[in-house]
Design a protein around this motif. Structure first.
Motif, PDB file in Angstrom:
ATOM      1  N   ASP A  28     -54.254 -58.250  46.469  1.00  0.00           N
ATOM      2  CA  ASP A  28     -54.040 -58.169  47.911  1.00  0.00           C
ATOM      3  C   ASP A  28     -55.318 -57.789  48.653  1.00  0.00           C
ATOM      4  OD1 ASP A  28     -54.170 -55.665  46.854  1.00  0.00           O
ATOM      5  OD2 ASP A  28     -52.532 -54.828  48.055  1.00  0.00           O
ATOM      6  N   GLU A  61     -55.245 -61.998  53.722  1.00  0.00           N
ATOM      7  CA  GLU A  61     -54.749 -61.454  52.465  1.00  0.00           C
ATOM      8  C   GLU A  61     -53.585 -62.295  51.988  1.00  0.00           C
ATOM      9  OE1 GLU A  61     -53.396 -57.491  53.067  1.00  0.00           O
ATOM     10  OE2 GLU A  61     -51.548 -58.091  54.077  1.00  0.00           O
ATOM     11  N   LEU A  64     -47.885 -60.640  48.605  1.00  0.00           N
ATOM     12  CA  LEU A  64     -47.521 -60.574  47.184  1.00  0.00           C
ATOM     13  C   LEU A  64     -46.038 -60.809  46.952  1.00  0.00           C
ATOM     14  CD1 LEU A  64     -49.694 -57.509  46.091  1.00  0.00           C
ATOM     15  CD2 LEU A  64     -50.229 -59.949  45.901  1.00  0.00           C
TER      16      LEU A  64
END
Length: 211
Positions: A28, A61, A64
């Motif tokens: 990340d 980013e 996730l």
């Protein structure tokens, strides 16, 4: 001088690449990118409008805990040009678009509303097709609309054929005849009105003489 420009390196026989330290980056990790705003938004803090295509130095980013059919979703962080409030938006692979996530609201776009309406109607139709009674009713309505369309098309074709049979001379003759008939009717109405006025005036004079 030549020894400093070589491309090959010397590796000794006892070289072990597994002993080299590895620089592992977190999944990340945010990286700085130069991006353009994919949509027009309004800042929730100061009300500043940021138009589509405006360039920003953003941070990107990987999200996730989200993905779509194995496609990664990216989140972007930017700052408002007026109040420097943080604004975040992320990719939407399902709709081939972007979602405004925090710090701003997306401006109204009529074409997106039309697409949403079409998608909702399609989804509703699929749900109704699952029900046999609804499916029968939808088929009946579709047949009725098709028959109405065919009737309207036949009417247009017959009208077009009627207009095609009439020549320019015939159309001009009919127009002149209609104008002449209308003018004659107007003259007849004027004569009748004049006659009534004369009769009324004559009766008034006769009453005055009698008195």
């Amino acid at each position: 001088m030549g020894e400093r420009k070589v491309l090959n390196k010397y590796y000794p026989p006892d070289f072990d690449p597994s002993l080299l330290p590895r620089n592992k980056k977190p999944r990340d990790q945010q990286i700085k990118v130069r991006t353009m705003l994919p949509m027009s938004i309004c800042c929730a803090s100061c009300g500043e409008y940021l138009y589509q295509g405006k360039k920003f130095n953003a941070k990107k980013e990987t999200v996730l805990d989200e993905d779509y059919l194995g496609i990664r979703i990216f989140r972007f962080y930017i700052r408002c040009t007026r109040c420097s409030a943080q604004i975040t938006f992320k990719t939407d692979p399902k709709n081939s678009d972007y979602k405004c996530e925090h710090g701003a609201t997306r401006n109204f776009e009529p074409w997106r509303q039309a697409e949403d309406d079409m998608e909702g109607a399609k989804r509703q139709r699929e749900e109704e097709d699952a029900d046999s009674m609804k499916a029968l009713e939808n088929r009946t309505l579709d047949n009725k609309h098709e028959l109405d369309s065919l009737d309207a098309l036949d009417e247009l074709r017959s009208m077009q054929s009627r207009h095609a049979e009439v020549s320019h001379e015939e159309l001009l003759r009919r127009t002149k005849a209609e104008h002449a008939a209308g003018r004659e009717a107007q003259e007849q109405a004027d004569r009748e009105e004049a006659r009534l006025l004369f009769e009324e005036k004559r009766e008034r004079l006769l009453r005055l003489e009698d008195e």
